[in-house]
Design a protein around this motif. Sequence first.
Motif, mmCIF file in Angstrom:
data_model
loop_
_atom_site.group_PDB
_atom_site.id
_atom_site.type_symbol
_atom_site.label_atom_id
_atom_site.label_comp_id
_atom_site.label_asym_id
_atom_site.label_seq_id
_atom_site.Cartn_x
_atom_site.Cartn_y
_atom_site.Cartn_z
ATOM 1 N N VAL A 87 0.862 -1.181 0.000
ATOM 2 C CA VAL A 87 0.000 0.000 0.000
ATOM 3 C C VAL A 87 0.900 1.233 0.000
ATOM 4 N N VAL A 88 0.853 1.980 -1.094
ATOM 5 C CA VAL A 88 1.687 3.172 -1.241
ATOM 6 C C VAL A 88 0.983 4.340 -0.546
ATOM 7 N N CYS A 89 1.590 4.845 0.533
ATOM 8 C CA CYS A 89 0.955 5.888 1.347
ATOM 9 C C CYS A 89 1.662 7.219 1.123
ATOM 10 N N HIS A 90 0.955 8.160 0.554
ATOM 11 C CA HIS A 90 1.550 9.469 0.256
ATOM 12 C C HIS A 90 0.734 10.574 0.922
ATOM 13 N N LEU A 91 1.395 11.392 1.711
ATOM 14 C CA LEU A 91 0.713 12.528 2.325
ATOM 15 C C LEU A 91 1.186 13.828 1.676
ATOM 16 N N ASP A 92 0.248 14.552 1.093
ATOM 17 C CA ASP A 92 0.522 15.882 0.545
ATOM 18 C C ASP A 92 0.385 16.884 1.692
ATOM 19 N N HIS A 93 1.515 17.537 2.024
ATOM 20 C CA HIS A 93 1.497 18.470 3.160
ATOM 21 C C HIS A 93 0.869 19.825 2.792
ATOM 22 N N GLY A 94 0.527 19.979 1.507
ATOM 23 C CA GLY A 94 -0.117 21.217 1.075
ATOM 24 C C GLY A 94 0.764 22.439 1.176
ATOM 25 N N LEU A 95 2.078 22.232 1.117
ATOM 26 C CA LEU A 95 2.993 23.347 1.375
ATOM 27 C C LEU A 95 3.412 24.081 0.118
ATOM 28 N N ARG A 96 3.393 23.396 -1.037
ATOM 29 C CA ARG A 96 3.973 24.037 -2.198
ATOM 30 C C ARG A 96 3.028 24.000 -3.407
ATOM 31 N N GLY A 97 1.749 24.106 -3.106
ATOM 32 C CA GLY A 97 0.753 24.282 -4.156
ATOM 33 C C GLY A 97 0.809 23.233 -5.249
ATOM 34 N N GLU A 98 0.961 23.693 -6.479
ATOM 35 C CA GLU A 98 0.901 22.786 -7.629
ATOM 36 C C GLU A 98 2.006 21.745 -7.627
ATOM 37 N N GLU A 99 3.168 22.142 -7.095
ATOM 38 C CA GLU A 99 4.274 21.189 -7.068
ATOM 39 C C GLU A 99 3.926 20.017 -6.162
ATOM 40 N N SER A 100 3.301 20.335 -4.995
ATOM 41 C CA SER A 100 2.859 19.277 -4.084
ATOM 42 C C SER A 100 1.869 18.357 -4.779
ATOM 43 N N ALA A 101 0.905 18.967 -5.483
ATOM 44 C CA ALA A 101 -0.092 18.169 -6.197
ATOM 45 C C ALA A 101 0.588 17.310 -7.253
ATOM 46 N N GLY A 102 1.636 17.851 -7.870
ATOM 47 C CA GLY A 102 2.397 17.104 -8.866
ATOM 48 C C GLY A 102 3.082 15.893 -8.253
ATOM 49 N N ASP A 103 3.619 16.060 -7.050
ATOM 50 C CA ASP A 103 4.240 14.919 -6.354
ATOM 51 C C ASP A 103 3.206 13.816 -6.154
ATOM 52 N N ALA A 104 2.024 14.216 -5.679
ATOM 53 C CA ALA A 104 0.978 13.224 -5.408
ATOM 54 C C ALA A 104 0.578 12.492 -6.693
ATOM 55 N N GLU A 105 0.419 13.249 -7.780
ATOM 56 C CA GLU A 105 0.059 12.624 -9.063
ATOM 57 C C GLU A 105 1.122 11.635 -9.516
ATOM 58 N N PHE A 106 2.381 12.051 -9.351
ATOM 59 C CA PHE A 106 3.496 11.198 -9.767
ATOM 60 C C PHE A 106 3.494 9.886 -8.985
ATOM 61 N N VAL A 107 3.381 9.973 -7.661
ATOM 62 C CA VAL A 107 3.365 8.773 -6.820
ATOM 63 C C VAL A 107 2.177 7.894 -7.185
ATOM 64 N N ASN A 108 1.041 8.541 -7.396
ATOM 65 C CA ASN A 108 -0.180 7.806 -7.740
ATOM 66 C C ASN A 108 -0.005 7.024 -9.047
ATOM 67 N N ARG A 109 0.556 7.692 -10.039
ATOM 68 C CA ARG A 109 0.723 7.066 -11.341
ATOM 69 C C ARG A 109 1.678 5.867 -11.257
ATOM 70 N N VAL A 110 2.852 6.086 -10.634
ATOM 71 C CA VAL A 110 3.836 4.991 -10.545
ATOM 72 C C VAL A 110 3.277 3.827 -9.731
ATOM 73 N N GLY A 111 2.625 4.143 -8.622
ATOM 74 C CA GLY A 111 2.054 3.093 -7.779
ATOM 75 C C GLY A 111 1.035 2.259 -8.536
ATOM 76 N N GLU A 112 0.170 2.922 -9.309
ATOM 77 C CA GLU A 112 -0.849 2.187 -10.061
ATOM 78 C C GLU A 112 -0.233 1.353 -11.175
ATOM 79 N N GLU A 113 0.797 1.920 -11.822
ATOM 80 C CA GLU A 113 1.508 1.141 -12.844
ATOM 81 C C GLU A 113 2.094 -0.147 -12.273
ATOM 82 N N MET A 114 2.453 -0.088 -10.982
ATOM 83 C CA MET A 114 3.035 -1.270 -10.319
ATOM 84 C C MET A 114 1.963 -2.230 -9.820
ATOM 85 N N ASP A 115 0.702 -1.848 -10.029
ATOM 86 C CA ASP A 115 -0.412 -2.637 -9.484
ATOM 87 C C ASP A 115 -0.438 -2.662 -7.964
#
Lengths: 316, 316
Positions: A43-71
């Motif tokens: 279970v890939v657990c990612h917490l967005d601390h909401g500190l850097r706006g779009e960049e933070s959201a980008g981190d979350a998207e990136f983790v989400n995408r890679v995690g899903e690709e890995m099933d």
Amino acid sequence: MGLEIPWLKEASRRSRWLAGVSGGLDSMALLHVLKEEGFRDVVVCHLDHGLRGEESAGDAEFVNRVGEEMDFVVELGRVELREIMAASGASLETAGRKARHEFFGACARKYRCGRLLLGHHADDQAETVLWNLMRGSLGCRGMEALVEITMGGRKMEVLRPLLEVRKVDLERWMRESGFGWREDVSNAENDVVRNRLRNEALPLLEQIANRDVRPMLVKAAEVDAGWRELLEWAVEKVGVVDPQGRLHVKALRELPEILQRGAISDFLRSNGLEGLNSELLNRCVGLLSVDAGPAVNLPGGGYLRRRAGRLVFVGQ
Amino acid sequence: MGLEIPWLKEASRRSRWLAGVSGGLDSMALLHVLKEEGFRDVVVCHLDHGLRGEESAGDAEFVNRVGEEMDFVVELGRVELREIMAASGASLETAGRKARHEFFGACARKYRCGRLLLGHHADDQAETVLWNLMRGSLGCRGMEALVEITMGGRKMEVLRPLLEVRKVDLERWMRESGFGWREDVSNAENDVVRNRLRNEALPLLEQIANRDVRPMLVKAAEVDAGWRELLEWAVEKVGVVDPQGRLHVKALRELPEILQRGAISDFLRSNGLEGLNSELLNRCVGLLSVDAGPAVNLPGGGYLRRRAGRLVFVGQ
């Protein structure tokens, strides 16, 4: 795989594991190691601390995408750390740690899994040792490869499989494997101090010693863990608690001071005392001296009292 | 007196003491403390390392004059350290230490006194801890306030009464008292590293931590000394030597690793082994594992052998 990770020899590929993944080099390396080694239920657990706006959201998207690709299952959380800090008055470091603990605790409950993997590596460990040493009271303590921590009210087993791997080796492996990561991700740590230790202090020490000092700091943390293991063993072995559950003063007096402290600390904690600090422990150990007062007040209204050659814990 | 020196509470003013005095701030402060506190029988021991020509001779003259003004006995020694280094191939640090040890050992014999006082202070201690940490293997070990060292073939009790006093406090006291000292005296130490730790590394760490880190390093050395005291206690307590003077393998296996190492190390030393290093100790501890070979060769031709559940020391 080219990375030496002792934990992999024993870890069950079929069990469920939580992985804390920020999207940075360290935790992405951890994630790819798990995938490459055939772990199935992560279970890939990612917490967005909401500190850097779009960049933070980008981190979350990136983790989400890679995690899903890995099933793998991906669990994304989000907090507004600045609001939490403003409301609680806590520092960035403290508020961030608390938010992550609560998030990981919630993940543990949701996925019924108390085993959390984190991506800290040997360079993190060296910085931690140096920082703990400079703050005092912790000696050469580092992070532990396996430690039990209560997070958000749930007891968790926290594992750091990469703790003996150098960052440069992680980076080489990631590049050679063609795996990506996000630079400069938010980790809500005390970045100023960390960065200065990493970029100024450690290079200067390396230059003075004419060798890389990080392995020495990592080694010092291992030795320190060994000392604490010895203390635990000794506290159990020494038998200074009498059948009535009181500490035997005369027996305690004959012990090395560090063991006196360990035994009294263990005794207080086993009686349910929380919030024991070094200063309070000093006063409790002081009860062993003949010219001390007869009792020390404890937080919560109880006290530790010397009577008839014994130390007695009196709850509130 | 304005300086907090716990040793003074117990030290005998009537006994004879050797004092190692280079002429620098630290050892001159030690000397003045002894005089002010009423010590009567002090032998001022000064070794001229012959490194800086007239300036070295000036140090010796200065120490001699102050010592005689105090009505103390002064013992001046002189070596040509460069010649010793050239002949032996030893480093400045090693050759200097050896020369001082031989000189102090000779002083001890001449004056029938095995108690040597040295002027190391808390700032020296902080540098030592940082340096030991960077060199590896010694953890946060510092200098000890009281330690037995064999010098020039004679067992000496080495005491460092100023080990908890900050250099700035010594300097203030010396200035306020109008006492003089020689700047930049030769101490044959590894000055480059020491000076860089003092003038570059510690100030940088102080700036990063936003506090003086030296007291933390001194504290870490105290904790480290406590750990080693605990280990000594545990080795004695644990009883893994059987009546035939052999180590009990099964009992050893149940101990924390650091105690296994301590017990085996103690066992080898008590059997007269010299030159035990960390790598050799690793191999000896390895005998506890079931799939290890049956014996480890020791320096000097003997060996440590596992037989019938015991480790046996076989001398050459």
